[in-house]
Design a protein around this motif. Structure first.
Motif, PDB file in Angstrom:
ATOM      1  N   SER A 102       0.933  -0.763   0.258  1.00 51.95           N
ATOM      2  CA  SER A 102       0.023   0.247   0.273  1.00 51.95           C
ATOM      3  C   SER A 102       0.693   1.222   0.175  1.00 51.95           C
ATOM      4  CB  SER A 102      -1.031  -0.035   1.567  1.00 51.95           C
ATOM      5  OG  SER A 102       0.271   0.174   2.129  1.00 51.95           O
ATOM      6  N   ILE A 103       2.381   1.343   0.612  1.00 50.73           N
ATOM      7  CA  ILE A 103       2.676   2.449   1.069  1.00 50.73           C
ATOM      8  C   ILE A 103       3.479   2.581  -0.334  1.00 50.73           C
ATOM      9  CG2 ILE A 103       5.224   3.441   2.086  1.00 50.73           C
ATOM     10  CD1 ILE A 103       3.943   1.902   4.561  1.00 50.73           C
ATOM     11  N   SER A 104       4.270   1.400  -1.203  1.00 46.06           N
ATOM     12  CA  SER A 104       4.572   0.981  -2.155  1.00 46.06           C
ATOM     13  C   SER A 104       4.000   1.784  -3.129  1.00 46.06           C
ATOM     14  CB  SER A 104       5.817   0.146  -2.394  1.00 46.06           C
ATOM     15  OG  SER A 104       6.326  -0.396  -1.943  1.00 46.06           O
ATOM     16  N   ASN A 105       2.894   1.989  -3.152  1.00 42.65           N
ATOM     17  CA  ASN A 105       1.794   2.218  -4.479  1.00 42.65           C
ATOM     18  C   ASN A 105       1.456   3.796  -3.974  1.00 42.65           C
ATOM     19  OD1 ASN A 105       1.825  -0.492  -5.420  1.00 42.65           O
ATOM     20  ND2 ASN A 105      -0.032  -1.143  -4.420  1.00 42.65           N
ATOM     21  N   LEU A 106       1.303   3.633  -3.347  1.00 44.86           N
ATOM     22  CA  LEU A 106       0.483   5.121  -3.391  1.00 44.86           C
ATOM     23  C   LEU A 106       2.268   6.228  -3.035  1.00 44.86           C
ATOM     24  CD1 LEU A 106      -1.581   4.764  -0.828  1.00 44.86           C
ATOM     25  CD2 LEU A 106      -1.839   5.397  -2.433  1.00 44.86           C
ATOM     26  N   LEU A 107       3.035   5.925  -2.814  1.00 41.49           N
ATOM     27  CA  LEU A 107       4.119   6.348  -2.875  1.00 41.49           C
ATOM     28  C   LEU A 107       4.804   6.920  -4.673  1.00 41.49           C
ATOM     29  CD1 LEU A 107       6.740   6.000  -0.390  1.00 41.49           C
ATOM     30  CD2 LEU A 107       5.331   8.259  -0.465  1.00 41.49           C
ATOM     31  N   GLY A 108       4.635   5.995  -4.777  1.00 41.89           N
ATOM     32  CA  GLY A 108       5.255   5.300  -6.815  1.00 41.89           C
ATOM     33  C   GLY A 108       6.769   4.936  -6.836  1.00 41.89           C
ATOM     34  N   LYS A 109       6.926   4.527  -7.874  1.00 40.83           N
ATOM     35  CA  LYS A 109       7.875   3.189  -8.112  1.00 40.83           C
ATOM     36  C   LYS A 109       9.480   4.557  -8.325  1.00 40.83           C
ATOM     37  CE  LYS A 109       7.855   3.354 -13.051  1.00 40.83           C
ATOM     38  NZ  LYS A 109       7.721   1.985 -14.190  1.00 40.83           N
ATOM     39  N   HIS A 110       9.566   5.637  -8.450  1.00 37.68           N
ATOM     40  CA  HIS A 110      10.668   6.756  -8.287  1.00 37.68           C
ATOM     41  C   HIS A 110      10.766   7.786  -6.930  1.00 37.68           C
ATOM     42  CE1 HIS A 110      10.692   5.271 -12.608  1.00 37.68           C
ATOM     43  NE2 HIS A 110       8.855   6.513 -12.675  1.00 37.68           N
ATOM     44  N   VAL A 196      -4.360  10.740   0.853  1.00 37.02           N
ATOM     45  CA  VAL A 196      -3.059   9.613   0.070  1.00 37.02           C
ATOM     46  C   VAL A 196      -2.899   9.087   1.743  1.00 37.02           C
ATOM     47  CG1 VAL A 196      -0.851   9.573  -0.778  1.00 37.02           C
ATOM     48  CG2 VAL A 196      -2.685  11.185  -1.555  1.00 37.02           C
ATOM     49  N   ILE A 197      -2.851  10.120   2.667  1.00 39.15           N
ATOM     50  CA  ILE A 197      -1.867   8.887   3.831  1.00 39.15           C
ATOM     51  C   ILE A 197      -2.180   7.734   4.583  1.00 39.15           C
ATOM     52  CG2 ILE A 197      -1.009   9.708   6.446  1.00 39.15           C
ATOM     53  CD1 ILE A 197       0.180  12.398   4.956  1.00 39.15           C
ATOM     54  N   ASN A 198      -3.963   8.098   4.656  1.00 41.19           N
ATOM     55  CA  ASN A 198      -4.855   7.322   5.234  1.00 41.19           C
ATOM     56  C   ASN A 198      -4.453   5.750   4.710  1.00 41.19           C
ATOM     57  OD1 ASN A 198      -5.928   9.303   7.179  1.00 41.19           O
ATOM     58  ND2 ASN A 198      -7.169   9.805   5.684  1.00 41.19           N
ATOM     59  N   GLY A 199      -4.114   6.212   3.692  1.00 41.08           N
ATOM     60  CA  GLY A 199      -4.149   4.865   2.400  1.00 41.08           C
ATOM     61  C   GLY A 199      -3.014   3.626   3.249  1.00 41.08           C
ATOM     62  N   PHE A 200      -2.218   4.613   3.664  1.00 38.53           N
ATOM     63  CA  PHE A 200      -1.062   4.114   4.162  1.00 38.53           C
ATOM     64  C   PHE A 200      -0.909   2.218   4.047  1.00 38.53           C
ATOM     65  CE2 PHE A 200       2.832   7.005   3.799  1.00 38.53           C
ATOM     66  CZ  PHE A 200       2.301   7.860   2.336  1.00 38.53           C
ATOM     67  N   PHE A 201      -1.612   2.110   5.569  1.00 38.73           N
ATOM     68  CA  PHE A 201      -1.272   0.523   6.140  1.00 38.73           C
ATOM     69  C   PHE A 201      -2.771   0.466   5.714  1.00 38.73           C
ATOM     70  CE2 PHE A 201       1.520   3.016   8.231  1.00 38.73           C
ATOM     71  CZ  PHE A 201       3.049   2.672   8.215  1.00 38.73           C
ATOM     72  N   PRO A 206      -8.331  -1.972  -4.253  1.00 37.20           N
ATOM     73  CA  PRO A 206      -8.791  -1.680  -4.121  1.00 37.20           C
ATOM     74  C   PRO A 206     -10.449  -1.848  -3.613  1.00 37.20           C
ATOM     75  CG  PRO A 206      -7.351  -1.222  -5.817  1.00 37.20           C
ATOM     76  CD  PRO A 206      -7.211  -1.736  -5.089  1.00 37.20           C
ATOM     77  N   LEU A 207     -10.310  -2.939  -4.460  1.00 37.03           N
ATOM     78  CA  LEU A 207     -12.270  -3.833  -4.264  1.00 37.03           C
ATOM     79  C   LEU A 207     -12.504  -4.115  -2.772  1.00 37.03           C
ATOM     80  CD1 LEU A 207     -13.830  -5.134  -5.753  1.00 37.03           C
ATOM     81  CD2 LEU A 207     -13.061  -7.298  -5.903  1.00 37.03           C
ATOM     82  N   LYS A 214      -9.906   5.616  -1.768  1.00 41.21           N
ATOM     83  CA  LYS A 214     -10.056   7.057  -1.680  1.00 41.21           C
ATOM     84  C   LYS A 214      -8.584   7.697  -1.940  1.00 41.21           C
ATOM     85  CE  LYS A 214     -14.197   7.166   1.147  1.00 41.21           C
ATOM     86  NZ  LYS A 214     -14.186   7.835   1.901  1.00 41.21           N
ATOM     87  N   ALA A 215      -7.514   6.890  -1.332  1.00 42.77           N
ATOM     88  CA  ALA A 215      -6.195   7.365  -1.457  1.00 42.77           C
ATOM     89  C   ALA A 215      -5.575   6.835  -2.745  1.00 42.77           C
ATOM     90  CB  ALA A 215      -5.699   5.875  -1.194  1.00 42.77           C
ATOM     91  N   ILE A 216      -6.571   5.949  -3.800  1.00 41.23           N
ATOM     92  CA  ILE A 216      -5.101   6.040  -4.897  1.00 41.23           C
ATOM     93  C   ILE A 216      -6.288   7.097  -6.106  1.00 41.23           C
ATOM     94  CG2 ILE A 216      -5.654   5.101  -6.667  1.00 41.23           C
ATOM     95  CD1 ILE A 216      -3.733   3.531  -5.328  1.00 41.23           C
TER      96      ILE A 216
END
Length: 487
Positions: A102-110, A196-201, A206-207, A214-216
């Motif tokens: 969840s953290i990796s996806n929301l931060l982005g690979k770069h 975004v931060i709410n979705g970290f953990f 999404p399903l 919401k975070a995505i």
């Protein structure tokens, strides 16, 4: 039904097969708990309370400072040993950065958190170059002080301190990244960041998770907003050779020929890092001081002496900051007790022998700084807030000299690049708080540590202005305002 039963049998078979392989290795002692679930529920339960220590304490007492567990779906080795933690931090090739999906996806690979190799080294160095003492002294200190005063000018008699601290740190980070002063655009961006931060953990599906959906969605909006800024700055740099003194300017001129997506991921992660961690430290420093009246009184005395040397609302000078000796004791002790970065997450890239044990390839490794900072072997009465332990004439109170014992900002190649800036922001914030206000908690509040360190009620306080010190230095008094302004 038959397919479901077959699936369960298959998973159990894999679980037993893995146990047979691990039996051949000398794993750190511990318990993998229940199949698949492991000890995740016990860990979450502990860290959702205001006393998470027993989760690690019980296992350290039973197994030692390096032990095996199974959390968040993976076999995991915990380290509460400072030497082992340092070994983990210093060896990137053996222990690669690894965070929940969840953290990796929301931060982005770069993002800086996920970059590896030479590009990580270059980007880490670039970030540190905008957070060192020279640029803070020559460029950032004025804006740190100005934006803190500006926010405090708008405070009512009752505030949610953690919420106000987050506004301050977000505006400061936006200033450092893009040279923007606060306006409607930055405030809208901050609201999306909160989602975004709410979705970290949460579960990164999404399903199954409305919070993650919401975070995505919010992440997409933030990325789109930042992309427009990057493209505009590219056009401006093509037309004019004038370079803005901010991180975005450095990224565009870095010679790395970075894509817009790379720059956006990088900036998005830095905004989150500066916004979340520093604001929490600011809030908890006030909470700890409120609960330690002698420390608060000594801090007030130090800052009243600084104010006596100039006008009450005169901008702070670098010499003022360097004279804040007891303040630095407060900063150190808040960092030690609060442990905003309580641990780092790594993954073993190969079988690793350490302290007589083997960590299997692919296993998650958690190096706990919190367990070290709150260990009485390293700090006398370790779980008591005692800023005097950091005074030079009181070395018997602590053993802070070894670099692997006090590690509030991590260490090694991934040392938090904003560590010096965070100390300055907290010091300036404390200065303006104690010289402008007295306060009492509006209601009882407590600190919890999952999914992030925070107070449950955002620490509501009732303020009383010590004197009429409302600043006359608003944004509008410093020439052009808004996103067009460059200082």
């Amino acid at each position: 039904m038959a397919y479901f039963l077959f699936f369960i049998i298959f998973l159990v078979f894999l679980f037993l097969l893995r146990k047979i392989r691990y039996a051949k290795l000398r794993l750190p002692p511990g318990s993998l708990g229940l199949p698949f679930i492991g000890e995740t529920l016990q860990m979450i339960s502990a860290y959702k309370s205001d006393n998470p220590e027993p989760f690690i304490d019980k296992r350290v007492n039973r197994y030692g400072s390096i032990f095996t567990s199974h959390v968040f779906g993976e076999p995991t080795v915990f380290s509460a040993d400072p030497e082992t933690n340092r070994f983990i931090l210093m060896n990137e090739k053996l222990f690669e950065s690894s965070y929940p999906g969840s953290i990796s996806n929301l931060l982005g690979k770069h993002s800086l958190l996920l970059l590896k190799g030479s590009l990580h080294k270059k980007m880490h160095s670039l970030t540190m170059s905008f957070s060192n003492s020279t640029i803070i002294k020559d460029h950032l200190l004025f804006h740190i002080d100005r934006l803190i005063r500006l926010n405090m000018d708008s405070w009512s008699d009752r505030v949610l301190l953690m919420e106000e601290a987050k506004k301050i740190t977000f505006e400061l980070t936006v200033k450092q990244l893009m040279s923007f002063d606060p306006d409607e655009w930055t405030e809208n961006l901050r609201k999306e960041y909160m989602l975004v931060i709410n979705g970290f953990f949460t579960l990164p599906f999404p399903l199954f998770s409305a919070t993650y959906r919401k975070a995505i969605k919010a992440r997409t909006k933030v990325a789109e907003a930042l992309t427009l800024v990057v493209r505009q700055r590219r056009k401006e740099s093509d037309i004019s050779q004038e370079k803005k003194n901010d991180i975005l300017g450095a990224l565009l001129a870095s010679g790395e020929q970075l894509l817009d997506e790379q720059i956006v991921d990088f900036m998005l992660a830095l905004l989150i890092a500066g916004y979340e961690t520093t604001s929490t430290i600011m809030t908890l420093a006030i909470k700890f001081l409120t609960e330690t009246p002698l420390a608060l009184a000594q801090l007030k005395e130090e800052h009243e002496q600084i104010r006596a040397r100039s006008e009450p609302e005169a901008p702070l000078e670098w010499t003022d900051y360097k004279s804040m000796e007891f303040t630095q004791c407060i900063v150190n002790e808040t960092l030690r007790v609060a442990n905003i970065i309580g641990a780092v997450f790594r993954r073993a890239t190969t079988d690793i022998d350490i302290k007589g044990y083997t960590i299997p390839k692919g296993w998650k490794v958690i190096a706990s700084f919190r367990a070290v900072h709150l260990n009485a072997e390293h700090f006398k009465e370790a779980r008591t807030f005692n800023p005097w332990r950091w005074q030079n004439n009181n070395n018997s109170e602590a053993v802070p000299s070894p670099v692997n014992v006090f590690t509030p900002f991590g260490g090694g190649p991934r040392l938090c690049p904003g560590y010096e800036l965070a100390r300055v922001v907290l010091s300036v914030f404390l200065h303006r708080m104690v010289t402008r206000f007295s306060w009492v908690p509006a209601e009882e509040d407590k600190v919890v540590f999952f999914p992030t360190t925070r107070t449950l009620k955002r620490y509501p306080i009732i303020l009383k202005r010590r004197e009429e010190t409302r600043s006359s230095i608003g944004i509008g008094n410093t020439a052009d305002t808004g996103r067009q302004k460059e200082n």
